[in-house]
Design a protein around this motif. Structure first.
Motif, mmCIF file in Angstrom:
data_model
loop_
_atom_site.group_PDB
_atom_site.id
_atom_site.type_symbol
_atom_site.label_atom_id
_atom_site.label_comp_id
_atom_site.label_asym_id
_atom_site.label_seq_id
_atom_site.Cartn_x
_atom_site.Cartn_y
_atom_site.Cartn_z
ATOM 1 N N UNK A 77 0.819 -1.189 0.108
ATOM 2 C CA UNK A 77 0.037 -0.086 0.029
ATOM 3 C C UNK A 77 0.953 1.247 0.024
ATOM 4 N N UNK A 78 1.896 1.091 0.959
ATOM 5 C CA UNK A 78 2.959 2.225 1.062
ATOM 6 C C UNK A 78 3.679 2.539 -0.417
ATOM 7 N N UNK A 79 3.790 1.558 -0.906
ATOM 8 C CA UNK A 79 4.539 1.645 -2.319
ATOM 9 C C UNK A 79 3.525 2.144 -3.456
ATOM 10 N N UNK A 80 2.297 1.770 -3.431
ATOM 11 C CA UNK A 80 1.429 2.288 -4.246
ATOM 12 C C UNK A 80 1.063 3.697 -4.109
ATOM 13 N N UNK A 81 1.153 4.178 -3.003
ATOM 14 C CA UNK A 81 1.124 5.633 -2.540
ATOM 15 C C UNK A 81 2.280 6.451 -3.155
ATOM 16 N N UNK A 82 3.387 5.864 -2.809
ATOM 17 C CA UNK A 82 4.719 6.637 -3.420
ATOM 18 C C UNK A 82 4.600 6.703 -4.760
ATOM 19 N N UNK A 83 4.213 5.682 -5.310
ATOM 20 C CA UNK A 83 4.276 5.694 -6.916
ATOM 21 C C UNK A 83 3.255 6.744 -7.247
ATOM 22 N N UNK A 84 1.943 6.850 -6.775
ATOM 23 C CA UNK A 84 1.070 7.790 -7.054
ATOM 24 C C UNK A 84 1.472 9.267 -7.040
ATOM 25 N N UNK A 85 1.918 9.632 -5.773
ATOM 26 C CA UNK A 85 2.251 10.876 -5.386
ATOM 27 C C UNK A 85 3.559 11.229 -6.265
ATOM 28 N N UNK A 114 11.008 -6.315 18.569
ATOM 29 C CA UNK A 114 11.456 -7.335 17.562
ATOM 30 C C UNK A 114 10.923 -6.846 16.231
ATOM 31 N N UNK A 115 9.735 -5.935 16.031
ATOM 32 C CA UNK A 115 9.226 -5.551 14.848
ATOM 33 C C UNK A 115 10.027 -4.279 14.256
ATOM 34 N N UNK A 116 10.855 -3.684 15.467
ATOM 35 C CA UNK A 116 11.472 -2.308 14.910
ATOM 36 C C UNK A 116 12.554 -2.201 13.973
ATOM 37 N N UNK A 117 13.256 -3.401 14.044
ATOM 38 C CA UNK A 117 14.425 -3.592 12.611
ATOM 39 C C UNK A 117 13.649 -3.946 11.538
ATOM 40 N N UNK A 118 12.832 -4.825 11.299
ATOM 41 C CA UNK A 118 12.281 -5.193 9.849
ATOM 42 C C UNK A 118 11.375 -4.053 9.731
ATOM 43 N N UNK A 119 10.591 -3.235 10.279
ATOM 44 C CA UNK A 119 10.015 -1.900 10.096
ATOM 45 C C UNK A 119 10.927 -1.044 9.335
ATOM 46 N N UNK A 120 12.098 -0.839 10.000
ATOM 47 C CA UNK A 120 13.104 0.349 9.610
ATOM 48 C C UNK A 120 13.465 -0.125 8.202
ATOM 49 N N UNK A 121 13.916 -1.580 7.837
ATOM 50 C CA UNK A 121 14.430 -1.842 6.709
ATOM 51 C C UNK A 121 13.372 -1.631 5.650
ATOM 52 N N UNK A 122 12.070 -1.950 6.086
ATOM 53 C CA UNK A 122 11.201 -1.721 4.821
ATOM 54 C C UNK A 122 10.868 -0.333 4.551
ATOM 55 N N UNK A 123 11.118 0.477 5.595
ATOM 56 C CA UNK A 123 10.959 2.041 5.626
ATOM 57 C C UNK A 123 12.032 2.394 4.586
ATOM 58 N N UNK A 124 13.320 2.217 4.774
ATOM 59 C CA UNK A 124 14.362 2.673 4.181
ATOM 60 C C UNK A 124 14.293 2.169 2.774
ATOM 61 N N UNK A 125 13.835 1.016 2.563
ATOM 62 C CA UNK A 125 13.629 0.415 1.037
ATOM 63 C C UNK A 125 12.548 1.313 0.500
ATOM 64 N N UNK A 126 11.330 1.900 1.115
ATOM 65 C CA UNK A 126 10.574 2.621 0.441
ATOM 66 C C UNK A 126 10.969 3.817 -0.099
ATOM 67 N N UNK A 127 11.589 4.591 0.996
ATOM 68 C CA UNK A 127 12.314 5.796 1.065
ATOM 69 C C UNK A 127 13.364 5.721 -0.184
#
Length: 341
Positions: free
Chosen positions: A107-115, A172-185
């Motif tokens: 969903x965030x990937x689609x949001x970034x693409x659209x904007x 334990x959710x913090x690190x995978x969330x950060x990796x996903x965030x950096x990938x999206x950015x």
């Protein structure tokens, strides 16, 4: 909800009176007794012995089950549910925890693409651009860099919350969330790399990583989440809100807020309504300001603010109240603090 149902079911099992189970064995005994044996009556000696036995009501009263030091009643939502070995096994690896937020990431990937597609005016080949850091000669005095950090931080916070909803482990959710965030950015930065008026900026990547890393720090250092927030303050201008450009950046103030309510000794004192803040802003850097000869200004400011969440949304029971209280961890309301530049 699952933890509440678990606690309620355990509580009901412990609080059920023992005598409610007594009719069942007695009914089984009666059903298994032969018909001719059910009419057998005690002889006179047995009747005399029963009459001479002292009556003791306490001996006939069943003892309640042992509960130890456990507290009965509804589950406290602040206490995490017992560990679920099935869930722990399912989300044991880093990849499985990343996969727990796959739909949110899409969903965030689609949001970034659209904007990005909407705001892109012209494209060219992949190229780099050195945008600088916080100098007066930079286009936006570094506020755009803090915008990158804040966006990465928000993505990491959102994805971390979604992963923790499934794994029941926010740290334990913090690190995978950060990796996903950096990938999206990074994906968004690749769009910039093909824009005529922009380019792939190493400075942006550094601040993307910093924002995501702060989210990890906030959720892995014990007690830090309750004490320190990274927030955005949007000060209204003549347009109330500018959607893009330098006037949009000029509205933004990024700050760190230290909540005194996060300290154990101050949680029940009047100081729980107080926050100590430090932030950064820029002024006089629009094209009109520079054309008029105004010198760009950068300010680090300090402030004392009201903790609106503690004032109005502390331990809120409504979904709306909890949502507003959570939003106040990330967005500072204008005119709720006194600032010194």
């Amino acid at each position: 909800m699952q933890s509440l149902q678990w606690a309620q079911s355990v509580g009901e099992e412990r609080m059920r009176p023992a005598w409610t189970f007594l009719p069942l064995p007695w009914a089984l005994c009666i059903a298994l007794t032969p018909a001719d044996a059910q009419d057998v009556r005690p002889d006179e000696a047995v009747q005399t012995a029963l009459l001479e036995t002292p009556f003791d009501l306490r001996a006939m009263t069943p003892e309640p089950p042992e509960t130890g030091n456990r507290v009965q009643g509804p589950a406290d939502p602040r206490i995490p549910p017992p560990p679920d070995t099935v869930i722990e096994g399912r989300y044991h690896s880093l990849g499985s925890r990343i996969g727990a937020a796959r739909w949110e990431t899409i969903g965030l990937f689609a949001y970034i693409t659209a904007t990005q597609a909407y705001w892109t005016d012209g494209t060219t080949h992949f190229h780099f651009k050195d945008e600088g850091w916080f100098g007066k000669n930079t286009h936006n005095l570094g506020i755009d860099k803090l915008t990158h950090a804040f966006n990465a931080y928000l993505f990491a916070e959102f994805l971390g919350a979604r992963i923790a909803r499934r794994t029941h482990d926010r740290a334990r959710a913090a690190a995978p969330a950060a990796l996903l965030s950096m990938g999206l950015m990074l994906y968004g930065e690749l769009w910039d790399a093909h824009k005529k008026d922009s380019g792939f900026s190493i400075q942006d990547v550094v601040f993307n990583s910093g924002g995501a890393a702060f989210s990890v720090l906030r959720h892995t250092v014990p007690g830090l989440e309750e004490k320190l927030d990274f927030r955005l303050l949007m000060m209204p201008n003549s347009e109330v809100y500018s959607f893009k450009g330098k006037r949009h950046y000029e509205q933004q103030r990024f700050l760190l807020a230290l909540e005194l309510s996060g300290f154990r000794g101050l949680r029940d004192s009047p100081l729980r309504f107080v926050e100590l803040q430090v932030g950064y802003r820029g002024r006089n850097f629009t094209n009109a300001d520079r054309a008029a000869g105004r010198e760009p200004e950068r300010d680090i400011f300090f402030g004392v603010g009201l903790n609106i969440k503690q004032l109005f949304f502390r331990d809120s029971r409504s979904r709306l109240g909890r949502a507003i209280g959570s939003g106040l961890n990330y967005f500072q309301l204008p005119y709720t603090a006194a600032y010194f530049h």
